[in-house]
Design an enzyme around this catalytic site. Structure first.
Site, PDB file in Angstrom:
ATOM      1  N   CYS A   1       0.831  -1.204   0.000  1.00 17.50           N
ATOM      2  CA  CYS A   1       0.000   0.000   0.000  1.00 17.50           C
ATOM      3  C   CYS A   1       0.866   1.254   0.000  1.00 17.50           C
ATOM      4  O   CYS A   1       1.972   1.259   0.547  1.00 17.50           O
ATOM      5  CB  CYS A   1      -0.892   0.053   1.243  1.00 17.50           C
ATOM      6  SG  CYS A   1      -1.832  -1.438   1.592  1.00 17.50           S
ATOM      7  N   ASP A   2       0.333   2.313  -0.579  1.00 19.82           N
ATOM      8  CA  ASP A   2       0.971   3.614  -0.461  1.00 19.82           C
ATOM      9  C   ASP A   2      -0.104   4.682  -0.530  1.00 19.82           C
ATOM     10  O   ASP A   2      -1.144   4.488  -1.166  1.00 19.82           O
ATOM     11  CB  ASP A   2       2.008   3.842  -1.559  1.00 19.82           C
ATOM     12  CG  ASP A   2       2.895   5.032  -1.239  1.00 19.82           C
ATOM     13  OD1 ASP A   2       3.759   4.893  -0.351  1.00 19.82           O
ATOM     14  OD2 ASP A   2       2.711   6.102  -1.838  1.00 19.82           O
ATOM     15  N   SER A   3       0.154   5.793   0.137  1.00 21.82           N
ATOM     16  CA  SER A   3      -0.799   6.896   0.157  1.00 21.82           C
ATOM     17  C   SER A   3      -0.076   8.216  -0.010  1.00 21.82           C
ATOM     18  O   SER A   3       1.063   8.374   0.431  1.00 21.82           O
ATOM     19  CB  SER A   3      -1.582   6.919   1.483  1.00 21.82           C
ATOM     20  OG  SER A   3      -2.295   5.727   1.697  1.00 21.82           O
TER      21      SER A   3
END
Length: 211
Positions: free
Chosen positions: A75-77
C-alpha cells in the site's frame, strides 16, 4: 493462505485486524524516492500505485520462504493538496505546519494505491493493482491547536501530515468516499483486487483481533 501486509503502518494493521484479518507483517524498506525517480512523468495515481507495487514485490522472496501460499498486499498513500501539490510525509515540524496552513478550511484528495500478489507453492501466480481517491475536508485549527498537534509528532510521519483516527481527527471536518482508504488501506478496493486474482476475502477472515 496467509494474508501478508507489506507495511509497517500501525493504522493499516489496525484496520485489517478490526475487519477480521490478522496479517503477517513484513516491512519492505523500499526507497520511495528511488522508485519515483525511475518513473517518467507519472500521474499521481500511477505514482502511488507504483510505490505500492514496489513494496509488495520487495517482500516476496522472504514471504515465499516463510509462507509459500500467501496473498501479499502493498500500500501507499499521498495527498493531492488543495493547491494541487502532491505531498507524502512531511518529515519535519516546519513542513507539517506549512502543509496544514495551506490546507486549513479547504479540501484535498487522498490517493491510496494497492498492489496484490498471490503466491502458491512459493511461486507468483497472479498480480493486480489499483488506486482509490477520497476527498478529505480540513478544518481550521488555531495556531495554538496546530502547534500542539505538531508537537505530538503524529503528523510528521503520515501521508499528507494528518491522521483520521488519531489526534488529527479533531481537525478533519469530513471525508467524502471510503474512510478506510484514509487510514491507509481501502477495504473495498482490497476486496475487489483480491477477487480479480481469484481470492475471496471471506476465506481470509478469522475472529476479530483486539487493536
Amino acid at each position: 493462505m496467509r494474508f501478508v501486509l507489506a507495511s509497517a503502518s500501525p493504522a493499516r494493521l489496525s484496520v485489517l485486524r478490526s475487519a477480521g484479518i490478522d496479517p503477517l507483517v513484513r516491512v519492505s524498506g523500499v526507497d520511495e524516492d528511488a522508485v519515483a525517480a525511475g518513473l517518467t512523468d507519472p500521474t499521481p495515481p500511477e505514482l502511488v500505485t507504483a510505490l505500492a507495487a514496489a513494496k509488495a514485490e520487495a517482500v516476496l522472496p522472504a514471504v515465499a520462504a516463510e509462507a509459500p501460499d500467501a496473498v501479499v498486499v502493498g500500500c501507499d498513500s499521498m495527498l493531492s493538496a488543495p493547491d494541487g501539490e502532491i505531498v507524502g510525509k512531511p518529515g519535519t515540524p516546519q513542513a507539517a505546519a506549512e502543509r496544514w496552513r495551506k490546507a486549513a478550511g479547504r479540501s484535498g484528495e487522498l490517493l491510496t494505491g494497492h498492489a496484490v500478489v498471490v503466491l502458491r507453492g512459493g511461486e507468483v501466480v497472479a498480480r493486480t493493482q489499483g488506486h482509490l481517491a477520497t476527498t478529505v475536508r480540513f478544518s481550521e485549527p488555531t495556531e495554538a491547536e496546530l502547534d500542539a498537534y505538531i508537537a505530538t509528532g503524529e503528523p510528521l510521519h503520515v501521508a499528507g501530515g494528518f491522521t483520521l483516527e488519531g489526534f488529527g481527527g479533531w481537525f478533519i471536518e469530513g471525508v467524502d468516499g471510503d474512510p478506510s482508504s484514509v487510514l491507509g488501506i481501502s477495504l473495498p478496493l482490497t476486496r475487489k483486487l483480491l477477487a480479480e486474482v481469484g481470492v475471496s476475502v471471506v476465506t481470509l477472515w478469522g475472529p476479530p483481533v483486539a487493536r
